[in-house]
Design an enzyme around this catalytic site. Structure first.
Site, PDB file in Angstrom:
ATOM      1  N   HIS A 120      14.903   9.544 -14.302  1.00 35.48           N
ATOM      2  CA  HIS A 120      15.076  10.722 -13.444  1.00 35.48           C
ATOM      3  C   HIS A 120      16.487  11.306 -13.526  1.00 35.48           C
ATOM      4  CE1 HIS A 120      16.511   7.806 -10.333  1.00 35.48           C
ATOM      5  NE2 HIS A 120      17.227   8.837  -9.919  1.00 35.48           N
ATOM      6  N   ASP A 169      11.142   3.864 -14.614  1.00 33.79           N
ATOM      7  CA  ASP A 169      12.256   4.785 -14.403  1.00 33.79           C
ATOM      8  C   ASP A 169      13.474   4.378 -15.223  1.00 33.79           C
ATOM      9  OD1 ASP A 169      13.540   7.054 -13.389  1.00 33.79           O
ATOM     10  OD2 ASP A 169      14.384   5.950 -11.701  1.00 33.79           O
ATOM     11  N   SER A 189      22.183   6.535  -9.236  1.00 34.52           N
ATOM     12  CA  SER A 189      21.037   6.168 -10.063  1.00 34.52           C
ATOM     13  C   SER A 189      21.442   6.023 -11.515  1.00 34.52           C
ATOM     14  CB  SER A 189      19.938   7.225  -9.966  1.00 34.52           C
ATOM     15  OG  SER A 189      19.353   7.229  -8.699  1.00 34.52           O
TER      16      SER A 189
END
Length: 162
Positions: A5, A35, A114
């Protein structure tokens, strides 16, 4: 390694090394189900120090961890906390993706963390930060972060970490 992402839809991808050196990178692999994305930098510094990976098999609740990232794009940052759960599941905010077998931790992470490493107090990488749990509309950390275990991340890169 980073999170899918983080690079999804990007026109240009770049990486910044610990010494501040920046270069463009290419996405050379992806595991959207976990992910995870694998990047290949165009240039690697001569004096790069490889990360030491540690198995998550011996992790326990209460173990100290450090999340490294770039929260809100303000620059390199790290925050410390502890592992607060293991083998957790997370459903994305849109309800379309289930991530499983995650490391839950309480080191402060926010948008921009992230894809960064989750490391032990000894500096050994045990995971890749992927999500925060926030039942409110605010896009900020309220105490629960999640990381993909390094074994899963290494498999996404096509290699065994140990």
């Amino acid at each position: 390694l980073t999170s899918v992402h983080v690079v999804e839809g990007a026109v240009r991808v770049g990486v910044v090394f610990a010494d501040g050196f920046e270069t463009d990178a290419f996405v050379v692999g992806a595991d959207p189900g976990n992910d995870l994305a694998v990047l290949s930098p165009m240039v690697i510094p001569d004096d790069i120090m490889p990360a030491t990976l540690r198995s998550t098999a011996g992790l326990a609740m209460g173990d100290e961890v450090i999340a490294v990232g770039n929260p809100f794009g303000i620059g390199p940052s790290l925050s410390a906390g502890v592992i607060s759960g293991l083998r957790r599941n997370y459903i994305s905010e849109d309800g379309r993706q289930l991530l499983s077998n995650l490391i839950q931790f309480d080191a402060a992470v926010n948008p921009g963390n992230s894809g960064g490493p989750l490391v032990t107090a000894d500096g050994e990488v045990v995971g890749i930060v992927t999500a925060i749990l926030n039942p409110t509309e605010d896009d900020v950390f309220i105490g629960i972060g999640f990381a993909v275990p390094i074994e899963t991340a290494a498999a996404a890169a096509g290699m065994s970490p140990f």
